[in-house]
Design a protein around this motif. Structure first.
Motif, PDB file in Angstrom:
ATOM      1  N   GLY A 158       0.824  -1.200   0.000  1.00 25.25           N
ATOM      2  CA  GLY A 158       0.000   0.000   0.000  1.00 25.25           C
ATOM      3  C   GLY A 158       0.862   1.256   0.000  1.00 25.25           C
ATOM      4  N   ALA A 159       0.200   2.381  -0.070  1.00 26.04           N
ATOM      5  CA  ALA A 159       0.902   3.656  -0.226  1.00 26.04           C
ATOM      6  C   ALA A 159       1.781   3.962   0.980  1.00 26.04           C
ATOM      7  N   VAL A 160       1.274   3.646   2.170  1.00 28.47           N
ATOM      8  CA  VAL A 160       2.051   3.883   3.384  1.00 28.47           C
ATOM      9  C   VAL A 160       3.097   2.784   3.544  1.00 28.47           C
ATOM     10  N   GLY A 161       2.644   1.538   3.355  1.00 27.09           N
ATOM     11  CA  GLY A 161       3.501   0.385   3.600  1.00 27.09           C
ATOM     12  C   GLY A 161       4.727   0.331   2.719  1.00 27.09           C
ATOM     13  N   GLU A 162       4.572   0.643   1.454  1.00 25.66           N
ATOM     14  CA  GLU A 162       5.730   0.510   0.557  1.00 25.66           C
ATOM     15  C   GLU A 162       6.838   1.490   0.936  1.00 25.66           C
ATOM     16  N   VAL A 163       6.444   2.673   1.394  1.00 23.96           N
ATOM     17  CA  VAL A 163       7.465   3.627   1.829  1.00 23.96           C
ATOM     18  C   VAL A 163       8.089   3.164   3.143  1.00 23.96           C
ATOM     19  N   ALA A 164       7.248   2.679   4.068  1.00 21.61           N
ATOM     20  CA  ALA A 164       7.772   2.164   5.337  1.00 21.61           C
ATOM     21  C   ALA A 164       8.794   1.052   5.076  1.00 21.61           C
ATOM     22  N   CYS A 165       8.462   0.136   4.174  1.00 23.60           N
ATOM     23  CA  CYS A 165       9.375  -0.968   3.834  1.00 23.60           C
ATOM     24  C   CYS A 165      10.710  -0.443   3.333  1.00 23.60           C
ATOM     25  N   GLN A 166      10.655   0.513   2.429  1.00 20.71           N
ATOM     26  CA  GLN A 166      11.891   0.983   1.800  1.00 20.71           C
ATOM     27  C   GLN A 166      12.746   1.805   2.767  1.00 20.71           C
ATOM     28  N   VAL A 167      12.095   2.554   3.638  1.00 15.46           N
ATOM     29  CA  VAL A 167      12.845   3.295   4.660  1.00 15.46           C
ATOM     30  C   VAL A 167      13.577   2.306   5.580  1.00 15.46           C
ATOM     31  N   ALA A 168      12.911   1.207   5.921  1.00 16.28           N
ATOM     32  CA  ALA A 168      13.539   0.197   6.781  1.00 16.28           C
ATOM     33  C   ALA A 168      14.705  -0.491   6.064  1.00 16.28           C
ATOM     34  N   LYS A 169      14.533  -0.740   4.760  1.00 20.18           N
ATOM     35  CA  LYS A 169      15.630  -1.333   3.978  1.00 20.18           C
ATOM     36  C   LYS A 169      16.855  -0.419   3.994  1.00 20.18           C
ATOM     37  N   TYR A 170      16.640   0.873   3.786  1.00 22.42           N
ATOM     38  CA  TYR A 170      17.757   1.818   3.785  1.00 22.42           C
ATOM     39  C   TYR A 170      18.474   1.818   5.130  1.00 22.42           C
ATOM     40  N   ALA A 171      17.715   1.546   6.192  1.00 18.72           N
ATOM     41  CA  ALA A 171      18.314   1.534   7.535  1.00 18.72           C
ATOM     42  C   ALA A 171      19.111   0.248   7.777  1.00 18.72           C
ATOM     43  N   GLY A 172      19.051  -0.683   6.824  1.00 18.60           N
ATOM     44  CA  GLY A 172      19.832  -1.907   6.962  1.00 18.60           C
ATOM     45  C   GLY A 172      19.095  -3.029   7.667  1.00 18.60           C
ATOM     46  N   ALA A 173      17.783  -2.906   7.757  1.00 17.20           N
ATOM     47  CA  ALA A 173      17.000  -3.949   8.435  1.00 17.20           C
ATOM     48  C   ALA A 173      16.690  -5.102   7.486  1.00 17.20           C
ATOM     49  N   LEU A 318     -13.862   3.664  -3.204  1.00 15.03           N
ATOM     50  CA  LEU A 318     -13.662   3.575  -1.754  1.00 15.03           C
ATOM     51  C   LEU A 318     -13.845   2.143  -1.266  1.00 15.03           C
ATOM     52  N   GLN A 319     -14.822   1.445  -1.821  1.00 14.29           N
ATOM     53  CA  GLN A 319     -15.047   0.056  -1.407  1.00 14.29           C
ATOM     54  C   GLN A 319     -13.866  -0.857  -1.733  1.00 14.29           C
ATOM     55  N   MET A 320     -13.174  -0.556  -2.819  1.00 14.59           N
ATOM     56  CA  MET A 320     -12.008  -1.365  -3.197  1.00 14.59           C
ATOM     57  C   MET A 320     -10.990  -1.463  -2.065  1.00 14.59           C
ATOM     58  N   LEU A 321     -10.834  -0.340  -1.352  1.00 17.92           N
ATOM     59  CA  LEU A 321      -9.865  -0.281  -0.247  1.00 17.92           C
ATOM     60  C   LEU A 321     -10.100  -1.369   0.783  1.00 17.92           C
ATOM     61  N   PHE A 322     -11.379  -1.537   1.141  1.00 12.40           N
ATOM     62  CA  PHE A 322     -11.710  -2.426   2.256  1.00 12.40           C
ATOM     63  C   PHE A 322     -11.691  -3.892   1.840  1.00 12.40           C
ATOM     64  N   HIS A 323     -11.599  -4.102   0.532  1.00  9.56           N
ATOM     65  CA  HIS A 323     -11.475  -5.471   0.028  1.00  9.56           C
ATOM     66  C   HIS A 323     -10.068  -5.729  -0.502  1.00  9.56           C
ATOM     67  N   GLY A 324      -9.159  -4.779  -0.247  1.00  6.92           N
ATOM     68  CA  GLY A 324      -7.767  -4.961  -0.681  1.00  6.92           C
ATOM     69  C   GLY A 324      -7.633  -5.049  -2.186  1.00  6.92           C
ATOM     70  N   LYS A 325      -8.550  -4.415  -2.921  1.00  8.97           N
ATOM     71  CA  LYS A 325      -8.525  -4.549  -4.381  1.00  8.97           C
ATOM     72  C   LYS A 325      -7.656  -3.501  -5.062  1.00  8.97           C
ATOM     73  N   ASN A 326      -7.204  -2.534  -4.298  1.00  6.01           N
ATOM     74  CA  ASN A 326      -6.291  -1.555  -4.909  1.00  6.01           C
ATOM     75  C   ASN A 326      -4.869  -2.081  -4.827  1.00  6.01           C
ATOM     76  N   PHE A 327      -4.042  -1.567  -5.702  1.00  3.77           N
ATOM     77  CA  PHE A 327      -2.625  -1.935  -5.688  1.00  3.77           C
ATOM     78  C   PHE A 327      -1.838  -0.630  -5.763  1.00  3.77           C
ATOM     79  N   GLY A 328      -1.405  -0.173  -4.627  1.00  2.00           N
ATOM     80  CA  GLY A 328      -0.736   1.124  -4.532  1.00  2.00           C
ATOM     81  C   GLY A 328      -1.729   2.190  -4.109  1.00  2.00           C
ATOM     82  N   LYS A 329      -1.244   3.399  -4.044  1.00  7.77           N
ATOM     83  CA  LYS A 329      -2.063   4.517  -3.553  1.00  7.77           C
ATOM     84  C   LYS A 329      -3.280   4.712  -4.444  1.00  7.77           C
TER      85      LYS A 329
END
Lengths: 334, 334
Positions: A158-173, A318-329
């Motif tokens: 998701g839009a938040v998660g993908e950035v969180a993942c990449q920030v953690a990768k840069y930190a060496g996690a 909006l409904q797509m969100l709650f069914h995980g049907k979106n891919f990215g922001k």
């Protein structure tokens, strides 16, 4: 005075559950001219966010709830078409709380001017915008990953998660992403190069997490709540940090949300579970904005957007969100 | 060689639930002479703690579980009767993990010598001992109450809670204690001078909390978990701090513990929920010990102990904890 062809989407009811078309009224009221300090904008994108479910709930949260009959609250990106504020000129692009509508006159105080050189507008709504900032601050400030830490992110594509993942990768996690379906998991594995990926729709999350994180979890960035939060809590290590960012699995269930029984693991592991919203970081947005734009333009940050055309598709989108049907922001383009 | 008249209480089974007499075996094995570095002690007090339920559960926690047939783990205070360690002399009183037994030869590394001038031994097992340190560090380090903050403490008349309450009072906070029954509540009101008291056995906790904390809660020191934790979470204010210290309401229910559905309030309130054990503060014990002894001897710190005579009453005494029948720090005197 010209007749307005503007469209507004207004809240029609505020009951619990995943909001379908019956939650919305469309109106075509004329847009007032901007008052002193305001700008009139023509909307280009409307952001579709999990937080909308909260804003519709008639309980005071970090913001007052949207009232029945009010234009639905939303982030948007628009172009200034008339300005009564000397900080903004006609032709500027701005981001802020625009509401779900095609045009609006808005107090400019909380609008943020966008730099069109940074990235395309949809990207500035996603990974380089509010959701990206959320992932950035949640991961850096709350999770504080250290080299070698085992980091789990749910809603990872998701839009938040993908950035969180990449920030953690840069930190060496060592970063483990959880997402639903092979397409999203392939993105995490092949594009973001995460260390491990769990497909919650096809894997046994608990078994797979034990396999890829046999020593347990140091950091968890939670976008989903529910069983996933409980499973990860059961596996935290000493002094683990959990950023509680969202609970998409529970938003349709807010009258009786599921609590994590394994929260007691916080005691024996001296763990911390901390919630946050971007409200905590408003003054630091320029820092995140500049850092993410730099990474993006160096090709080090990848972000995915999911754009649906037409304000008439707002309710379905909006409904797509709650069914995980979106891919990215997820956003609606006008 | 003399025949030993020592008594040991050993774990007979490790199933869930509140442990009754069937969980224990009594033995009268002779006590070995102390090896180099050890001391032999005669026990005076054995501490009865909620943590015992966790130590009996066959899951690795912050300490390994007690094995079937092993002497039950416990804190105790004893008198040195034979020493092979030059830091300890015969006649010294020491505190540490002694086990539930009348005599023992112990590695002296983790024993702490008590100063008999500080306070009576039972007080040094309670408010001026491990539980007092727990209340002290949880309140100062995790909760960090500021003048005017609204602070709630559950299990407030217990050994940990009473110290947590008083530390918060010294910090200038508005302190609300939750306890069960009029006797405990009278103690909190009349002896500790708390600002408000809630009797969970007779009051509607949620309604009463709304009455005494109409603006919400800044700090919660949780000793009980369950519904109380959930209720307080639902009322937290911006940047609230919750110290998760224990969950006495859930210890008999560890196979399916109750999670707090209101944990999501952490998001909208940017709240922090942090678990801890004294393991995190071992190096700082002298600080707490000195501070609490000073307050105690100035008459500024009140502590309550509940002493039951005779090791043969161990099983019954432990059960009192889970039914809230003790008033103050519970221990068995030998």
């Amino acid at each position: 005075m010209t007749t307005s062809s503007a469209t507004q989407i207004r809240l029609a009811k505020n009951t619990p559950g995943i909001p379908d078309a019956s939650f919305w009224n469309f109106t075509h009221d004329p847009v007032e001219a901007p008052k002193e300090g305001e700008v009139k904008i023509k909307l280009h994108y409307i952001s579709i966010d999990p937080a909308m479910r909260g804003w519709m709930t008639p309980i005071r949260s970090y913001m007052p709830p949207v009232q029945i009959g009010e234009v639905m609250r939303a982030f948007g990106i628009g172009e200034v078409i008339e300005s009564k504020n000397n900080q903004f000129a006609v032709g500027d692009f701005v981001h802020g709380f625009t509401g779900v509508q095609t045009e609006a006159s808005l107090d400019a105080t909380f609008l943020r001017k966008l730099n069109l050189d940074d990235a395309p507008l949809d990207v500035q709504m996603g990974g380089l915008g509010w959701p990206g900032f959320t992932g950035y601050f949640g991961m850096t400030d709350i999770c504080n990953p250290q080299p070698g830490d085992v980091v789990v992110v749910s809603g990872a594509s998701g839009a938040v998660g993908e950035v969180a993942c990449q920030v953690a990768k840069y930190a060496g996690a060592y970063v483990i992403g959880i997402a639903g379906g092979e397409k999203k998991c392939a993105y995490l594995r092949d594009e973001l190069n995460l260390n491990a990926v769990i497909d919650y729709k096809n894997d046994d999350v608990k078994a797979k997490l034990k396999e890829v994180a046999p020593k347990g979890v140091d950091v968890y960035f939670d976008n989903v709540g529910g069983d996933t939060l409980n499973t990860v809590l059961g596996m935290i290590r000493y002094k683990a940090r959990i950023a509680v960012c969202g609970a998409i699995s529970q938003y349709a269930n807010m009258d009786k949300p599921q609590g994590p029984g394994n929260y007691m693991k916080l005691i024996s592991s001296s763990g911390t579970m901390r919630g946050f919203t971007m409200k905590d970081y408003l003054m630091q947005i320029p820092e995140a904005s500049q850092q993410l734009a730099t990474w993006y333009n160096e090709g080090q940050l990848k972000v995915q957007t999911h754009v649906v055309d037409g304000i008439e598709n707002f309710a379905d989108t909006l409904q797509m969100l709650f069914h995980g049907k979106n891919f990215g922001k997820l956003m609606v383009k006008l």
